[in-house]
Design a protein around this motif. Structure first.
Motif, short mmCIF file in Angstrom:
data_model
loop_
_atom_site.label_atom_id
_atom_site.label_comp_id
_atom_site.label_asym_id
_atom_site.label_seq_id
_atom_site.Cartn_x
_atom_site.Cartn_y
_atom_site.Cartn_z
N LYS A 429 0.84 -1.15 -0.02
CA LYS A 429 -0.10 -0.08 0.02
C LYS A 429 0.97 1.22 0.03
N ALA A 430 0.92 1.94 -1.03
CA ALA A 430 1.53 3.13 -1.34
C ALA A 430 1.18 4.20 -0.05
N PRO A 431 2.32 5.07 0.29
CA PRO A 431 1.47 5.98 1.42
C PRO A 431 0.74 7.01 0.71
N SER A 432 -0.33 7.63 1.31
CA SER A 432 -1.21 8.20 0.74
C SER A 432 -0.76 9.86 0.58
N LEU A 433 -1.41 10.56 -0.08
CA LEU A 433 -1.02 11.94 -0.47
C LEU A 433 -1.09 12.71 0.88
N TYR A 434 -1.97 12.63 1.69
CA TYR A 434 -2.12 12.99 3.09
C TYR A 434 -1.17 12.70 3.96
N GLN A 435 -0.57 11.34 3.81
CA GLN A 435 0.53 10.70 4.71
C GLN A 435 1.98 11.37 4.40
N ARG A 436 2.15 11.75 3.01
CA ARG A 436 3.34 12.35 2.66
C ARG A 436 3.48 13.93 2.62
N PHE A 437 2.15 14.42 2.32
CA PHE A 437 2.19 15.76 1.96
C PHE A 437 1.26 16.74 2.91
N GLY A 438 0.43 16.05 3.90
CA GLY A 438 -0.37 16.62 4.56
C GLY A 438 0.05 17.64 5.58
N ARG A 439 -0.69 18.76 6.02
CA ARG A 439 -0.37 19.62 7.29
C ARG A 439 -1.47 19.73 8.08
N ILE A 440 -1.07 19.73 9.39
CA ILE A 440 -2.15 20.45 10.37
C ILE A 440 -1.46 21.23 11.14
N GLY A 441 -2.15 22.51 10.86
CA GLY A 441 -1.55 23.94 11.29
C GLY A 441 -0.12 24.21 11.13
#
Length: 648
Positions: A429-441
């Motif tokens: 399972k490839a890392p998702s876009l959120y897992q690679r490039f997501g931000r929280i504040g």
């Protein structure tokens, strides 16, 4: 002791010549090998749900249909439209790849790349093929636990233009309608289907909570599908498919309802493909282009329970270009009916999403591309041993690629009316876009250096027909033993500031089945799945994976007009993760707790009034069970729907 019991159970099943029961008539499977193959010769555990199954059992959604599949555990926080996650053979919910006519439709904007099984209605679906076990050698990322392929309806050859439909109404102010037109000419076929459903719904928040308000979560949904196919010459075909689906639903919250929490979910899907036969039909080559666009919005307005405003928007797109080939080689020395499949796939996925409120606003704006090459081969030896192999290389732009493989064998034993099978393979399972490039504040950043999650799995199994009740296959016994090891699973680091490949886990178990055919008008079946999971770092069982799941079903047809289809679904106690479980006051637990076992009884009856009209009634959860698939969320209450299907 528990491990010994599991081993003993599996050994006993294997003594009877092990897998789930198959239909008596040969069933051709496409999903498992990319080459149309009889189900009895596929070296994987496969379940096929047909249009007849969907209608006779009254399944209203994809989640309801898949709840009956061995090895599959569906967890849904309410009714239609509510989030439904699938845990297949103990894998994570993000480890099930979903296809529509062979094209991946998992939403790239979903933070973990998981699929919501609670959104899909089935009015335009002809069959559902579920292949359990690793499927990355064919389909790439996400196919760790298995693959679910929804295959849309197509007008049968030789069908003049005809209309068909389905109208129903029932409790909770539920209305459902399907209307379609289909037909064929000597060179073309067409299909147009529209479907809709609305319901006042039920309260998904467990009534045991002291703060429960009893608020119902309604649902409205609509979908449209259009297909046009053209076969200018024998062996060649061009086909286009468009599908639109949009749902709106209220969302429950635990331990207290939130009356203003609403979501909409829209998917647009288009596919154009063409194929032609070469070398006298021995070689079939085809090209496919597909686009999927997902848009989800969650709005929660301020109220007395929550003074903040939430307006979350998730937008994901996937573009697929696929070149596929099938070559039938015939007999090659000791190899019989040999064939190969090979091709290349290019995918581009993107996510543009904003969720939450400052200072914890989550955002993703990223794109990823992947190119893959795959090849597979299969042949029969000595007229009874089917061998298959598959290999795929994924070459991603912004994470390490992956090489996946699979080997399988099926041995027919006609002397014992049995077959044995075994397979092994890897998946990722490839890392998702959120897992690679997501931000929280400013507190969290995704990790672009993540590696794919990966697995190695093997299974052995089979089935045997036992002469009983005056017929050769009066009973069918089956079993499958499976074992999967997961590596490099993605989780938060200790500071919760990013993600890392830090987890390992294992899942193993047995899928046992029995089918009885005591009368020409009666079939009865039982499917029992025993699963043992473990987090290898803590030794604890994985959340929401029950040890025991049992399905009992029957098809009773006392006349050629009447069909009665009861269905009993039992789910044993399942562990719930820390801080994900609540007591009646709404206080969360800080340690692992267990959800109680639960049983749901469904019953559908159909009566053919005339050649083109069938009346039916669907009863759901007839005992009024308050079973909680996930802590705090109960299954929908007792309901009844009555209607008629027609063709003219």
């Amino acid at each position: 002791m528990r491990r010994s019991l599991l081993l003993a159970t599996s050994a006993l099943a294997l003594a009877f010549t092990p897998a789930h029961a198959q239909q008596a008539l040969p069933e051709t499977i496409v999903t498992a090998t990319r080459i149309p193959t009889e189900q009895a010769r596929v070296p994987a555990a496969v379940t096929v749900l047909t249009r007849q199954d969907i209608e006779e059992r009254g399944w209203r959604s994809l989640a309801e249909a898949l709840a009956t599949v061995p090895g599959m555990r569906l967890v849904q926080g309410g009714g239609l439209g509510q989030q439904a996650s699938a845990f297949l053979r103990g894998s994570n919910s993000r480890h099930v790849l979903v296809l529509l006519d062979g094209v991946p439709v998992n939403d790239p904007s979903e933070p973990n790349g998981a699929f919501n099984f609670g959104n899909e209605m089935l009015g335009d679906i002809e069959r559902i093929e579920v292949v359990r076990g690793p499927g990355s050698s064919l389909y790439g990322s996400g196919a760790i636990g298995g693959v679910v392929n929804m295959i849309t309806r197509r007008a049968p050859m030789g069908t003049p233009a005809r209309a068909f439909g389905d109208l129903a109404a029932g409790s909770n102010r539920t209305l459902r309608g399907v209307l379609g037109l289909e037909g064929t000419t000597p060179t073309t076929d067409f299909l147009v289907v529209g479907q809709s459903m609305s319901s006042r719904g039920s309260d998904a928040t467990a009534p045991r909570f002291n703060a429960n308000t009893g608020e119902r979560e309604g649902f409205t949904g609509a979908a449209g599908t259009a297909r046009l196919g053209w076969a200018p010459v024998e062996g060649s075909r061009v086909e286009g498919l468009l599908r639109w689906r949009e749902n709106g639903a209220g969302l429950d919250n635990i331990p207290r309802d939130d009356p203003n929490n609403e979501q909409t979910d829209r998917r647009l899907y288009g596919q154009l493909r063409g194929e032609t036969a070469l070398l006298g039909g021995a070689w079939t080559t085809g090209l496919r282009a597909a686009v999927t666009e997902d848009r989800r919005r969650n709005v929660n307005l301020p109220d007395g329970l929550n003074p903040t405003r939430t307006d979350d928007l998730f937008r994901g797109t996937r573009q697929v270009l696929d070149w596929g080939n099938r070559v039938r080689l015939g007999d090659l020395g000791p190899l019989e009916e040999a064939g190969i499949a090979f091709g290349a796939t290019h995918e581009r996925e993107s996510s543009d999403s904003q969720a939450g409120s400052p200072p914890f606003r989550t955002s993703v704006d990223a794109t990823a591309r992947n190119t893959a090459f795959h090849a597979g081969a299969q042949a029969r030896v000595l007229g009874r041993l089917d061998l298959s192999a598959g290999l795929r290389q994924d070459l991603a732009e912004d994470y390490d690629g992956f090489t996946s493989w699979q080997l399988g064998a099926v041995l027919a034993l006609p002397e014992a009316q049995s077959r044995l099978r075994a397979s092994a393979g890897t998946a990722f399972k490839a890392p998702s876009l959120y897992q690679r490039f997501g931000r929280i504040g400013t507190s969290f950043r995704g990790n672009p250096d993540l590696s794919p999650e990966r697995s190695f799995a093997w299974e052995v199994g089979g089935e045997t027909d036992i002469p009983l009740f005056g017929r050769d296959d009066g009973a069918t016994l089956g079993a499958t033993w499976f074992d999967t090891r997961f590596r490099d699973l993605i989780n938060f680091n200790a500071a919760f500031s990013t993600l890392e490949n830090v987890e390992r886990a294992r899942a193993r178990g047995a899928e046992l089945s029995l089918v009885l055919r005591p009368m020409p008008w009666l079939d009865a079946s039982a499917a029992w799945t025993v699963t043992e999971t473990r987090d290898e770092a803590t030794g604890r069982p994985l959340p929401r994976r029950p040890r025991n799941v049992l399905t009992l079903a029957a098809r009773v047809a006392p006349t050629d007009r009447l069909v009665i289809a009861p269905e009993l679904l039992f789910t044993g106690p399942s562990p719930e993760g820390a801080f994900a479980a609540y007591d009646n006051t709404g206080r969360s637990f800080t340690s692992i707790t267990y959800n109680k076992a639960g049983t749901v009884l469904n019953l559908t009856g159909s009566y053919r009034v005339s050649e083109g009209i069938t009346a039916y009634a669907e009863g759901r959860n007839l005992t009024g069970s308050r079973f909680e698939p996930a802590n705090g969320f109960v299954v929908p209450g007792r309901s009844l729907l009555a209607g008629a299907r027609f063709t003219f």
